[in-house]
Write an enzyme that holds these catalytic residues in place. Structure first.
Site, PDB file in Angstrom:
ATOM      1  N   GLU A 209       0.816  -1.251  -0.011  1.00 15.15           N
ATOM      2  CA  GLU A 209      -0.017  -0.032   0.044  1.00 15.15           C
ATOM      3  C   GLU A 209       0.842   1.479   0.068  1.00 15.15           C
ATOM      4  O   GLU A 209       0.278   2.548   0.272  1.00 15.15           O
ATOM      5  CB  GLU A 209      -0.851  -0.226   1.204  1.00 15.15           C
ATOM      6  CG  GLU A 209      -1.783  -1.146   1.124  1.00 15.15           C
ATOM      7  CD  GLU A 209      -2.982  -1.386   2.331  1.00 15.15           C
ATOM      8  OE1 GLU A 209      -2.794  -0.337   2.953  1.00 15.15           O
ATOM      9  OE2 GLU A 209      -3.734  -2.204   2.456  1.00 15.15           O
ATOM     10  N   LYS A 341     -15.540  -1.930   2.605  1.00 13.56           N
ATOM     11  CA  LYS A 341     -14.798  -2.415   1.566  1.00 13.56           C
ATOM     12  C   LYS A 341     -15.796  -3.012   0.269  1.00 13.56           C
ATOM     13  O   LYS A 341     -16.561  -3.897   0.697  1.00 13.56           O
ATOM     14  CB  LYS A 341     -13.879  -3.569   1.856  1.00 13.56           C
ATOM     15  CG  LYS A 341     -12.661  -3.021   2.628  1.00 13.56           C
ATOM     16  CD  LYS A 341     -11.847  -4.201   3.039  1.00 13.56           C
ATOM     17  CE  LYS A 341     -10.484  -3.582   3.645  1.00 13.56           C
ATOM     18  NZ  LYS A 341      -9.501  -4.458   4.276  1.00 13.56           N
TER      19      LYS A 341
END
EC number: 4.2.1.11
Length: 431
Positions: A209, A341
Site C-alpha cells: 500500500e 470495502k
C-alpha cells in the site's frame, strides 16, 4: 430511460501483478461506465468470494477468466435492456442470478465490477459526477463531506516482509483546513519519514500500500519513528496529526492467543486489548482497526468496554461490510465503527446499506481500498457521496493509491465549501 445495451468483462492487472475483473456497461446514447474490482491480502473468512480460476498454468492459478465469462455471459444477458439508474434492481438481479450467500457462483469480483460500472454509466447518463449520483442512490442528495485520510505510511503484517506484527501504522492530518492541505501534510510526513528511516540505516522499500516496511524491533518502535517524522516535518502530534492502527489481529491469532512473534510476546484476548490501550496512553492513537480476531466476540466486548468511549474501534474482518453481521455487532455493543470495502460484500447497493446502517446506529463508516488495487478511483466518490468522513487509501506513493487522492482533490475543487473537511470531529470518540 438509461437503457443498457451491452456489458463487457475483461481480465486486467492489479497493483500486485495479479489479474482482476474490469467491466464496462454501455447505454443507449453512447454513455459508458467502466470499473475494476480490487483484491485483499488479509481477508475476513466471511467475505464474499473472489472467483479465481485455479488453473496453475495461468497466473499461478490466479486468473479470473471464469469470472470474466460470467460477466460476458449470464450477467450480460440478465442486464441487457434494463435501466442503469435503477441500481438496487440491477444489483438484486445479479444477486438472485448468483443465488449463493457469498456470491461464489458468479464471483463477487464479477458482480462488483458490473455494479460499479453501471453506476458510472448512470452518472454519465444523468450528466452528473459519480459522487452526486451516489449521494442520490444513498437517499442523501447534495450532502457531501471530504474525508479525513488515514495514511498508511508504515507497514507490517501481511502487507510487508518484516518483523512488525501490526499491519498498518497510519497518520491522520486532522488539523488541516481542507483536504488539499491534509494531503500536503501527509506527503511531507511521508517524505520526512523516509529521511528518518534512511538516517537510521533502515530499509525504505515500500509494502503493497506504499508505506515503508523497515525491520524494527517492536511495534512501539514503529510509533516512535512516526512521531519523530511528524515533529521533524513541523507538525504537532495530537493536534495537527493523530495516529491510527490496523492490527489485522486475525493474522496472528493462534489457538486462542495473540502471538506477536516480532516482539516475542504472546497475549490472551484481554491482555492484548490492555496492550493496545497502553499504546493509546503513550501516543495520540485515536482509531484501532481489527484489534482482535474476527471470531473473538467476547474479547471485542471487553475491548469496546475499556476503550470504546474514547477510541474509534473499527471492525473490518469482524464485520466484512455485511449488514447481517453488523446488526449483531450493534445489538451487542461491539466496536463503534465499520470499515467499508466494496468487494467484501460485492455490490454498490449492499455497500450503501452497510454505511446507512452504521450511521443510523451511531457508528462511523471508514471507506477503504484493498491491498490489491487498480487505477479505479470509485472509492473517492463513494467517500464524498455518502459523507462518510474518513477514507483509507494507502500511502503517498504508488499510483494505484495516489489515483484516489487525486480524484479527491478534483472533487474538492468542484464542490468547495459544499463538502466540508471536519478533521477530528469525523472520528468516533473525538468529537
Amino acid at each position: 430511460m438509461a437503457k443498457i445495451i451491452n456489458v463487457i468483462g475483461r481480465e486486467i492487472m492489479d497493483s500486485r501483478g495479479n489479474p482482476t475483473v474490469e467491466a464496462e456497461v454501455h447505454l443507449e446514447g453512447g454513455f459508458i461506465g467502466m470499473a475494476a474490482a480490487p483484491s485483499g491480502a488479509s481477508t475476513g473468512s466471511r467475505e464474499a468470494l473472489e472467483l479465481r480460476d485455479g488453473d496453475k498454468s495461468r497466473y499461478l492459478g490466479k486468473g479470473v477468466l471464469t469470472a470474466v465469462a460470467n460477466v460476458n455471459g449470464p450477467i450480460r444477458a440478465a442486464l441487457i435492456g434494463k435501466d442503469a439508474t435503477a441500481q438496487a434492481e440491477l444489483d438484486q438481479i445479479m444477486i438472485d442470478l448468483d443465488g449463493t450467500e457469498n456470491k461464489d457462483k458468479l464471483g463477487a469480483n464479477a458482480i462488483l465490477a458490473v455494479s460499479l460500472a453501471a453506476a458510472k454509466a448512470a452518472a454519465a447518463f444523468k450528466g452528473m459526477p459519480l459522487y452526486a449520483h451516489i449521494a442520490e442512490l444513498n437517499g442523501t442528495p447534495g450532502q457531501y463531506a471530504m474525508p479525513v485520510p488515514m495514511m498508511n505510511i508504515l507497514n507490517g503484517g501481511e502487507h510487508a516482509d518484516n518483523n512488525v506484527d501490526i499491519q498498518e501504522f497510519m497518520v491522520q492530518p486532522v488539523g488541516a483546513k481542507n483536504f488539499r492541505e491534509a494531503l500536503r501534510m501527509g506527503a511531507e510526513i511521508f517524505h520526512t519519514l523516509k529521511k528518518v528511516l534512511h538516517g537510521k540505516g533502515l530499509s525504505t522499500s515500500v509494502g503493497d500500500e506504499g508505506g515503508f516496511a523497515p525491520n524494527l524491533s517492536s511495534n512501539a518502535d514503529a510509533l516512535a519513528v512516526i512521531k519523530e517524522a511528524v515533529e521533524l516535518a513541523g507538525y504537532k502530534l495530537g493536534t495537527d496529526v493523530t495516529l491510527a492502527l490496523d492490527c489485522a489481529a486475525s493474522e496472528f491469532y493462534k489457538d486462542g492467543k495473540y502471538d506477536l512473534s516480532g516482539e516475542g510476546k504472546v497475549f490472551d484476548s484481554n491482555g492484548f486489548s490492555d496492550f493496545l490501550k497502553s499504546l493509546t496512553e503513550q501516543y495520540p492513537i485515536v482509531s484501532i482497526e481489527d484489534g482482535l480476531d474476527e471470531s473473538d466476540w467476547d474479547g471485542w466486548a471487553y475491548q469496546t468496554k475499556i476503550m470504546g468511549d474514547k477510541i474509534q474501534l473499527v471492525g473490518d474482518d469482524l464485520f466484512v461490510t455485511n449488514t447481517k453481521i453488523l446488526t449483531r455487532g450493534i445489538e451487542n455493543g461491539i466496536a463503534n465503527s465499520i470499515l467499508i470495502k466494496f468487494n467484501q460484500i460485492g455490490s454498490l447497493t449492499e455497500t450503501l446499506a452497510a454505511i446507512r446502517m452504521a450511521k443510523a446506529a451511531g457508528y462511523t463508516a471508514v471507506i477503504s481500498h484493498r491491498s490489491g488495487e487498480t487505477e479505479d478511483s470509485t472509492i473517492a466518490d463513494l467517500a464524498v457521496g455518502t459523507a462518510a468522513g474518513q477514507i483509507k487509501t494507502g500511502s503517498l506513493c504508488r499510483s494505484d493509491r495516489v489515483a484516489k487522492y487525486n480524484q479527491l482533490l478534483r472533487i474538492e475543487e468542484q464542490l468547495g465549501e459544499k463538502a466540508p473537511y471536519r478533521g477530528l470531529k469525523e472520528i468516533k470518540g473525538q468529537a
